[in-house]
Design a protein around this motif. Structure first.
Motif, PDB file in Angstrom:
ATOM      1  N   GLU A  19      -9.862  28.932 -33.636  1.00 22.78           N
ATOM      2  CA  GLU A  19     -10.067  28.460 -32.149  1.00 22.78           C
ATOM      3  C   GLU A  19      -9.299  27.282 -31.664  1.00 22.78           C
ATOM      4  O   GLU A  19      -8.741  27.309 -30.963  1.00 22.78           O
ATOM      5  N   LEU A  20      -8.888  26.306 -32.727  1.00 21.85           N
ATOM      6  CA  LEU A  20      -8.202  24.976 -32.448  1.00 21.85           C
ATOM      7  C   LEU A  20      -6.700  25.655 -32.360  1.00 21.85           C
ATOM      8  O   LEU A  20      -5.938  25.009 -31.254  1.00 21.85           O
ATOM      9  N   ILE A  21      -6.166  26.501 -33.313  1.00 20.48           N
ATOM     10  CA  ILE A  21      -5.112  26.830 -33.192  1.00 20.48           C
ATOM     11  C   ILE A  21      -4.635  27.634 -31.928  1.00 20.48           C
ATOM     12  O   ILE A  21      -3.688  27.417 -31.268  1.00 20.48           O
ATOM     13  N   LYS A  22      -5.613  28.479 -31.720  1.00 20.63           N
ATOM     14  CA  LYS A  22      -5.379  29.283 -30.426  1.00 20.63           C
ATOM     15  C   LYS A  22      -5.525  28.414 -29.037  1.00 20.63           C
ATOM     16  O   LYS A  22      -4.502  28.758 -28.057  1.00 20.63           O
ATOM     17  N   ASP A  23      -6.300  27.317 -29.131  1.00 14.79           N
ATOM     18  CA  ASP A  23      -6.336  26.540 -27.898  1.00 14.79           C
ATOM     19  C   ASP A  23      -4.860  25.918 -27.942  1.00 14.79           C
ATOM     20  O   ASP A  23      -4.340  25.589 -26.783  1.00 14.79           O
ATOM     21  N   LYS A  24      -4.328  25.619 -29.120  1.00 11.68           N
ATOM     22  CA  LYS A  24      -3.079  24.564 -28.996  1.00 11.68           C
ATOM     23  C   LYS A  24      -2.074  25.635 -28.586  1.00 11.68           C
ATOM     24  O   LYS A  24      -1.120  24.981 -27.776  1.00 11.68           O
ATOM     25  N   VAL A  25      -1.880  26.902 -29.073  1.00 14.58           N
ATOM     26  CA  VAL A  25      -0.677  27.640 -28.652  1.00 14.58           C
ATOM     27  C   VAL A  25      -0.711  27.762 -27.098  1.00 14.58           C
ATOM     28  O   VAL A  25       0.144  28.006 -26.381  1.00 14.58           O
ATOM     29  N   TYR A  26      -1.988  28.297 -26.775  1.00 16.30           N
ATOM     30  CA  TYR A  26      -2.161  28.847 -25.171  1.00 16.30           C
ATOM     31  C   TYR A  26      -1.969  27.590 -24.374  1.00 16.30           C
ATOM     32  O   TYR A  26      -1.665  27.849 -23.100  1.00 16.30           O
ATOM     33  N   ASN A  27      -2.262  26.195 -24.777  1.00 10.85           N
ATOM     34  CA  ASN A  27      -2.032  25.031 -23.995  1.00 10.85           C
ATOM     35  C   ASN A  27      -0.487  24.937 -23.854  1.00 10.85           C
ATOM     36  O   ASN A  27      -0.039  24.689 -22.721  1.00 10.85           O
ATOM     37  N   ILE A  28       0.082  25.185 -24.747  1.00  8.85           N
ATOM     38  CA  ILE A  28       1.682  25.079 -24.749  1.00  8.85           C
ATOM     39  C   ILE A  28       2.177  26.279 -23.870  1.00  8.85           C
ATOM     40  O   ILE A  28       3.171  25.856 -22.947  1.00  8.85           O
ATOM     41  N   ILE A  29       1.628  27.421 -24.026  1.00 10.47           N
ATOM     42  CA  ILE A  29       2.072  28.626 -23.197  1.00 10.47           C
ATOM     43  C   ILE A  29       2.025  28.235 -21.637  1.00 10.47           C
ATOM     44  O   ILE A  29       2.815  28.419 -20.698  1.00 10.47           O
ATOM     45  N   ASN A  30       0.638  27.500 -21.309  1.00 12.23           N
ATOM     46  CA  ASN A  30       0.373  27.318 -19.817  1.00 12.23           C
ATOM     47  C   ASN A  30       1.527  26.399 -19.363  1.00 12.23           C
ATOM     48  O   ASN A  30       1.921  26.439 -18.264  1.00 12.23           O
ATOM     49  N   ILE A  31       1.667  25.256 -20.342  1.00 11.59           N
ATOM     50  CA  ILE A  31       2.862  24.293 -19.920  1.00 11.59           C
ATOM     51  C   ILE A  31       4.189  24.890 -19.591  1.00 11.59           C
ATOM     52  O   ILE A  31       4.889  24.905 -18.574  1.00 11.59           O
ATOM     53  N   LEU A  32       4.620  25.905 -20.417  1.00  9.09           N
ATOM     54  CA  LEU A  32       5.775  26.589 -20.179  1.00  9.09           C
ATOM     55  C   LEU A  32       5.978  27.258 -18.979  1.00  9.09           C
ATOM     56  O   LEU A  32       6.547  27.620 -18.293  1.00  9.09           O
ATOM     57  N   GLN A  33       4.651  28.225 -18.781  1.00  8.00           N
ATOM     58  CA  GLN A  33       4.527  28.957 -17.686  1.00  8.00           C
ATOM     59  C   GLN A  33       4.778  28.051 -16.256  1.00  8.00           C
ATOM     60  O   GLN A  33       5.396  28.540 -15.509  1.00  8.00           O
TER      61      GLN A  33
END
Length: 412
Positions: A226-240
């Protein structure tokens, strides 16, 4: 962990065989969170192979070799690595019988030199080769993992997926995503994400350039899913948020498939009229399964006469503006749509080179036209590269502009 790939074979160093192994293995390693730092190719020369191997042992944690596991005298990978590690080669009776069984099933006698393939380094294990006679070898020694794979690509890839990945895949949870973009170069992209690249130690961010498009790969690695998923998708949101105008898809979906999905969802029929791309746009689109739902027709119109006869381009337009012009691209797209009663059409006209350039119209100048019943637009592009590169970049950009047209977006 640091990985190194050593491809062995004179056929590679002389350019007789394309080295696809390094690309394939590096990509697969990255998918499981292992970075490849070094690629080396070396010919079938004992001392040079030994020197390269000794260098790899000093700098890498995982060393993967391809080639040199056959039965001939110039197949020496096992022998050289055994010598570098001061290990003996031991004959394995079970493997010898297995290789002999392959020949028996083919109603052939096993040549005596194939016995060489039944030897392995002491302390190592064989990797099963389900479609060939050369088994791979896996050795773990002194905190190093050494993997020897056969040269034929189909044997190597199958063995790598079935035998190697399970042995080197760490227990960490890996989450990987790709963001696909068109309209922004890799150098600019890297500048714009520098603040993110090293911001999170458990997430790796890398950029890759392809012809006409770029990819951002995000790989998260850790023990808490869950922690890794949150970090990955947080970066994806920034990039989007930063690159929304350039992003066309995720996880390497081809741009033409994105366009196809939009057309199919809206029940629209499309046609293409191509000049400088010589049917490449139509070819890429036509490879998609089920494309006949939306793909009506395509015309390759190189000559001025074909533009006039097939697409209703005015001869006065060609005389005044030339075949490579905004007005010609518009008339081509309009002409095909009206003549064929289609929902949307795309035209392309340009100078792919190496000839045909003028002072005002350089090689790489391309005009795209897109026409629907509601509006018609043109896009001017300038591409660099040789003829094939310009055609490929044009094709990718054409699909990107089609997508944006359908979604009422713009790359400019």
């Amino acid at each position: 962990m640091i990985a190194e790939i050593i491809t062995i074979g004179t056929e590679i160093t002389t350019g007789s065989t394309l080295n696809t192994h390094s690309k394939y293995i590096s990509s697969k390693l990255l998918d499981i969170g292992i970075e490849t730092y070094y690629h080396t190719s070396v010919d079938d020369h004992r001392e040079r192979v030994k020197n390269i191997m000794n260098i790899a042992l000093q700098r890498s944690d995982i060393i993967i070799t391809t080639g040199g596991l056959g039965p001939t005298d110039d197949d020496m990978t096992k022998e050289v690595i055994a010598e570098s590690l001061n290990l003996k080669l031991v004959r394995d009776k079970d493997m010898e019988q297995s290789i002999e069984g392959i020949f028996n099933r083919l109603d052939k006698s096993m040549p005596s030199n194939n016995i060489k393939q039944a030897f392995k380094l002491e302390g190592s294990e064989f990797l099963n080769n389900s479609i060939g006679t050369a088994p791979g070898i896996f050795l773990s020694k002194d905190n190093k993992k050494i993997i020897m794979l056969p040269g034929p690509p189909n044997e190597m890839e199958l063995m790598f997926n079935n035998e190697v990945i399970p042995r080197i895949h760490e227990d960490s949870i890996i989450i990987k995503k790709s963001i696909n973009l068109i309209g922004i170069g890799e150098s600019q992209l890297e500048m714009d994400i520098k603040d993110l690249i090293n911001s999170e130690p458990s997430v790796m961010i890398a950029t890759f350039a392809k012809e006409g498009e770029t990819e951002i790969k995000i790989i998260g690695k850790g023990n808490n899913e869950e922690l890794i998923k949150d970090k990955v998708y947080n970066i994806i949101n920034i990039l989007q948020n930063r690159f929304h105008k350039y992003i066309y898809g995720f996880d390497n979906i081809p741009i033409e498939v994105v366009v196809f999905n939009i057309l199919r969802e809206r029940k629209l029929k499309i046609g293409f009229c191509e000049s400088c791309t010589s049917g490449l746009i139509s070819s890429r689109f036509g490879r998609i399964p089920g494309v006949s739902e939306v793909f009506d027709r395509a015309i390759v119109s190189y000559s001025n006469n074909s533009k006039i006869e097939e697409l209703s381009v005015e001869s006065s337009t060609l005389e005044e503006f030339g075949a490579v012009s905004e007005k010609t691209a518009i008339e081509m797209a309009n002409g095909l749509r009206i003549k064929s009663n289609l929902d949307i059409t795309l035209s392309v006209t340009g100078i792919a080179g190496p000839n045909g350039a003028t002072e005002n119209k350089p090689i790489g100048l391309v005009y795209l036209g897109i026409s629907s019943k509601e509006k018609t637009i043109s896009i001017k592009c300038n591409f660099s590269g040789n003829r094939e590169t310009i055609q490929n970049k044009t094709t990718t950009r054409a699909f990107a502009e089609l997508r944006n047209f359908l979604l009422n977006k713009s790359l400019t």
